[in-house]
Design a protein around this motif. Structure first.
Motif, PDB file in Angstrom:
ATOM      1  N   GLU A  45       0.825  -1.195   0.000  1.00 24.55           N
ATOM      2  CA  GLU A  45       0.000   0.000   0.000  1.00 24.55           C
ATOM      3  C   GLU A  45       0.867   1.256   0.000  1.00 24.55           C
ATOM      4  O   GLU A  45       2.003   1.257   0.468  1.00 24.55           O
ATOM      5  CB  GLU A  45      -0.910   0.035   1.234  1.00 24.55           C
ATOM      6  N   LEU A  46       0.280   2.318  -0.539  1.00 30.81           N
ATOM      7  CA  LEU A  46       0.946   3.610  -0.559  1.00 30.81           C
ATOM      8  C   LEU A  46       1.019   4.187   0.850  1.00 30.81           C
ATOM      9  O   LEU A  46       0.040   4.130   1.599  1.00 30.81           O
ATOM     10  CB  LEU A  46       0.170   4.564  -1.467  1.00 30.81           C
ATOM     11  N   VAL A  47       2.174   4.734   1.197  1.00 34.86           N
ATOM     12  CA  VAL A  47       2.333   5.437   2.469  1.00 34.86           C
ATOM     13  C   VAL A  47       2.374   6.945   2.220  1.00 34.86           C
ATOM     14  O   VAL A  47       1.607   7.705   2.801  1.00 34.86           O
ATOM     15  CB  VAL A  47       3.607   4.983   3.200  1.00 34.86           C
ATOM     16  N   ALA A  48       3.291   7.364   1.360  1.00 36.52           N
ATOM     17  CA  ALA A  48       3.447   8.798   1.083  1.00 36.52           C
ATOM     18  C   ALA A  48       4.197   8.978  -0.228  1.00 36.52           C
ATOM     19  O   ALA A  48       5.011   8.124  -0.595  1.00 36.52           O
ATOM     20  CB  ALA A  48       4.208   9.487   2.211  1.00 36.52           C
ATOM     21  N   THR A  49       3.907  10.081  -0.893  1.00 38.36           N
ATOM     22  CA  THR A  49       4.645  10.422  -2.110  1.00 38.36           C
ATOM     23  C   THR A  49       5.072  11.881  -2.049  1.00 38.36           C
ATOM     24  O   THR A  49       4.446  12.698  -1.361  1.00 38.36           O
ATOM     25  CB  THR A  49       3.817  10.207  -3.386  1.00 38.36           C
ATOM     26  N   ILE A  50       6.129  12.179  -2.769  1.00 41.41           N
ATOM     27  CA  ILE A  50       6.586  13.558  -2.901  1.00 41.41           C
ATOM     28  C   ILE A  50       6.925  13.793  -4.367  1.00 41.41           C
ATOM     29  O   ILE A  50       7.690  13.046  -4.969  1.00 41.41           O
ATOM     30  CB  ILE A  50       7.771  13.860  -1.967  1.00 41.41           C
ATOM     31  N   ASN A  55       5.419  18.714  -3.749  1.00 44.80           N
ATOM     32  CA  ASN A  55       4.064  18.443  -3.259  1.00 44.80           C
ATOM     33  C   ASN A  55       4.020  17.055  -2.634  1.00 44.80           C
ATOM     34  O   ASN A  55       4.606  16.106  -3.159  1.00 44.80           O
ATOM     35  CB  ASN A  55       3.071  18.499  -4.414  1.00 44.80           C
ATOM     36  N   THR A  56       3.333  16.933  -1.524  1.00 41.92           N
ATOM     37  CA  THR A  56       3.283  15.662  -0.810  1.00 41.92           C
ATOM     38  C   THR A  56       1.865  15.111  -0.734  1.00 41.92           C
ATOM     39  O   THR A  56       0.883  15.845  -0.825  1.00 41.92           O
ATOM     40  CB  THR A  56       3.842  15.810   0.612  1.00 41.92           C
ATOM     41  N   ASN A  57       1.807  13.800  -0.547  1.00 44.29           N
ATOM     42  CA  ASN A  57       0.527  13.109  -0.437  1.00 44.29           C
ATOM     43  C   ASN A  57       0.717  11.981   0.562  1.00 44.29           C
ATOM     44  O   ASN A  57       1.756  11.307   0.547  1.00 44.29           O
ATOM     45  CB  ASN A  57       0.108  12.547  -1.794  1.00 44.29           C
ATOM     46  N   TYR A  58      -0.272  11.769   1.441  1.00 42.77           N
ATOM     47  CA  TYR A  58      -0.155  10.764   2.490  1.00 42.77           C
ATOM     48  C   TYR A  58      -1.379   9.866   2.533  1.00 42.77           C
ATOM     49  O   TYR A  58      -2.502  10.301   2.275  1.00 42.77           O
ATOM     50  CB  TYR A  58      -0.002  11.431   3.860  1.00 42.77           C
ATOM     51  N   ALA A  59      -1.157   8.634   2.918  1.00 47.99           N
ATOM     52  CA  ALA A  59      -2.270   7.762   3.242  1.00 47.99           C
ATOM     53  C   ALA A  59      -2.944   8.291   4.501  1.00 47.99           C
ATOM     54  O   ALA A  59      -2.286   8.835   5.395  1.00 47.99           O
ATOM     55  CB  ALA A  59      -1.767   6.337   3.479  1.00 47.99           C
ATOM     56  N   ALA A  60      -4.245   8.098   4.579  1.00 47.49           N
ATOM     57  CA  ALA A  60      -4.999   8.609   5.724  1.00 47.49           C
ATOM     58  C   ALA A  60      -4.479   8.032   7.039  1.00 47.49           C
ATOM     59  O   ALA A  60      -4.479   8.702   8.076  1.00 47.49           O
ATOM     60  CB  ALA A  60      -6.478   8.295   5.555  1.00 47.49           C
ATOM     61  N   SER A  61      -4.010   6.796   7.000  1.00 46.90           N
ATOM     62  CA  SER A  61      -3.581   6.118   8.218  1.00 46.90           C
ATOM     63  C   SER A  61      -2.291   6.691   8.813  1.00 46.90           C
ATOM     64  O   SER A  61      -1.983   6.439   9.976  1.00 46.90           O
ATOM     65  CB  SER A  61      -3.388   4.630   7.937  1.00 46.90           C
ATOM     66  N   VAL A  62      -1.529   7.455   8.026  1.00 46.76           N
ATOM     67  CA  VAL A  62      -0.255   7.985   8.527  1.00 46.76           C
ATOM     68  C   VAL A  62      -0.236   9.509   8.570  1.00 46.76           C
ATOM     69  O   VAL A  62       0.712  10.103   9.103  1.00 46.76           O
ATOM     70  CB  VAL A  62       0.934   7.485   7.683  1.00 46.76           C
ATOM     71  N   LYS A  63      -1.250  10.152   8.041  1.00 52.38           N
ATOM     72  CA  LYS A  63      -1.283  11.606   7.986  1.00 52.38           C
ATOM     73  C   LYS A  63      -1.197  12.194   9.391  1.00 52.38           C
ATOM     74  O   LYS A  63      -1.892  11.742  10.306  1.00 52.38           O
ATOM     75  CB  LYS A  63      -2.551  12.078   7.280  1.00 52.38           C
ATOM     76  N   GLY A  64      -0.314  13.156   9.546  1.00 50.85           N
ATOM     77  CA  GLY A  64      -0.111  13.770  10.851  1.00 50.85           C
ATOM     78  C   GLY A  64       0.946  13.088  11.690  1.00 50.85           C
ATOM     79  O   GLY A  64       1.394  13.641  12.705  1.00 50.85           O
TER      80      GLY A  64
END
Length: 119
Positions: A45-50, A55-64
């Protein structure tokens, strides 16, 4: 293309780890990179991208809790993981498709680094 991930290990719940991924063989400044993970018996599964521009993007489960960053001087992408939970236990992979934004499944993958969070 080589993506060398490091920094995994065993940590107690609530602890922190920082993963690093050193990239070579790509135009790093023009490439988006991502962190993915695969837990036993589960799909990757995706965790995070940059993106190339940051620009960044996070999975909901790891955001914050997790922060992805990149250092073009070192051709390295990082994943700072705080407030770790047992459910974060997985093999973590860095990946890229050598385009400015990751909009599809990456084509190049690193070897993975194990993260184990004990309760």
């Amino acid at each position: 293309v080589q993506l060398q991930a490091s920094g995994g290990g065993l940590v107690h719940a609530g602890g922190s780890l920082r993963l690093s991924c050193a990239a070579s063989g790509i135009l790093f400044a023009r490439s988006a990179l991502g962190w993915y993970r695969q837990a036993p018996g589960k799909q990757r599964e995706l965790v995070a991208t940059i993106a190339a521009l940051g620009n960044t993007n996070y999975a909901a489960s790891v955001k914050g809790r997790f922060t992805i960053s990149r250092d073009s001087a070192k051709n390295t992408v990082y994943l700072q993981m705080n407030s770790l939970k047992p459910e974060d236990t997985a093999v973590y992979y860095c990946a890229t498709n050598q385009s400015p934004v990751l909009t599809s499944t990456p084509t190049n993958w690193g070897q993975g680094t194990q993260v184990t969070v004990s309760s």
